[in-house]
Design an enzyme around this catalytic site. Structure first.
Site, PDB file in Angstrom:
ATOM      1  N   ASP A 103       5.737  -5.921  30.552  1.00 62.66           N
ATOM      2  CA  ASP A 103       5.976  -4.722  29.764  1.00 62.66           C
ATOM      3  C   ASP A 103       6.371  -3.627  30.762  1.00 62.66           C
ATOM      4  OD1 ASP A 103       5.713  -2.726  27.632  1.00 62.66           O
ATOM      5  OD2 ASP A 103       3.847  -2.180  28.623  1.00 62.66           O
ATOM      6  N   ASP A 112       6.489   0.402  30.367  1.00 60.54           N
ATOM      7  CA  ASP A 112       5.645   1.602  30.445  1.00 60.54           C
ATOM      8  C   ASP A 112       4.166   1.233  30.511  1.00 60.54           C
ATOM      9  OD1 ASP A 112       7.494   4.205  29.306  1.00 60.54           O
ATOM     10  OD2 ASP A 112       8.211   2.201  28.833  1.00 60.54           O
ATOM     11  N   ASP A 114      -0.085  -3.778  28.639  1.00 60.32           N
ATOM     12  CA  ASP A 114      -1.225  -2.855  28.549  1.00 60.32           C
ATOM     13  C   ASP A 114      -1.511  -2.449  27.104  1.00 60.32           C
ATOM     14  OD1 ASP A 114       1.090  -1.244  28.252  1.00 60.32           O
ATOM     15  OD2 ASP A 114       0.011   0.533  28.967  1.00 60.32           O
TER      16      ASP A 114
END
Length: 219
Positions: free
Chosen positions: A13, A15, A170
């Protein structure tokens, strides 16, 4: 069935997992606040919402729900402010830079799968001199995470079987996408996890609190 043994490829991922983009997104969020005559919000408050996207930042900044009048206009303002400087303060999380350099030196593939639109993801990746073998963005396919299709397409472009990939993220949606794609779902604790959300409770295969712990596991 995904394997938690040494992966053939890493997928990240963007960001909050690979790149700390919160400083530049916080700047844009507070620019929107200033445009409406409001005082800046604390950085920590904005950081916790970054993974939820532009609409969540508009709601945080102005209290406008996604369906509310004025929300879309405010989101356009925020994204324009962000787009003016996507990499002023954004940096790859340490120690992921040396990890990627070593990974590339060994000729091993890696990629990025993000729900960030390409208009922002591509210049960010370029500014940070990152060279993923695959970059899948929010607008590249008809669906985005938690749908597994972008992860599967990234694996296809890298020429690696899905069950030989680790997908690191996250957010809960990252774990859901990885599981659905048959990849090892790897939860990271250094990203933009909201208060009250325990990343250790996500349906992952592996959990890493720090970048250092991840690097150690991959050696």
């Amino acid at each position: 069935m995904s394997s938690t043994s040494q992966p053939a490829a890493l997928l990240f991922d963007l960001d909050g997992t690979l790149v700390d983009t919160a400083p530049d997104l916080a700047r844009a969020t507070n620019a929107l606040r200033a445009h409406h005559g409001l005082a800046p919000l604390p950085y920590a408050l904005i950081r916790a919402q970054v993974s939820n996207g532009g609409s969540a930042l508009v709601t945080l900044a102005l209290g406008l729900a996604k369906e509310a009048e004025g929300h879309d206009l405010a989101r356009t303002f925020l994204l324009a402010a962000y787009g003016e400087a996507v990499a002023n303060e954004s940096r790859v999380f340490p120690p992921l830079s040396p990890l990627l350099h070593a990974w590339e030196a060994d000729g091993r593939p890696w990629g990025i799968v993000t729900n960030k639109p390409r208009a922002y993801a591509e210049p960010l990746v370029a500014a940070l001199a990152l060279a993923p073998g695959a970059l899948l963005c929010a607008d590249d396919l008809a669906v985005k995470k938690p749908d597994p299709a972008p992860l599967l397409e990234a694996a296809r472009r890298l020429g690696v079987a899905p069950d030989a990939c680790w997908y690191l993220g996250d957010h809960l949606r990252d774990m859901q996408a990885a599981r659905a794609a048959g990849m090892a779902a790897v939860a990271v604790g250094w990203g933009y996890v909201e208060d009250g959300d325990d990343y250790l409770l996500w349906p992952a295969d592996l959990w890493f609190e720090t970048g250092e712990a991840l690097v150690a596991a991959l050696k």
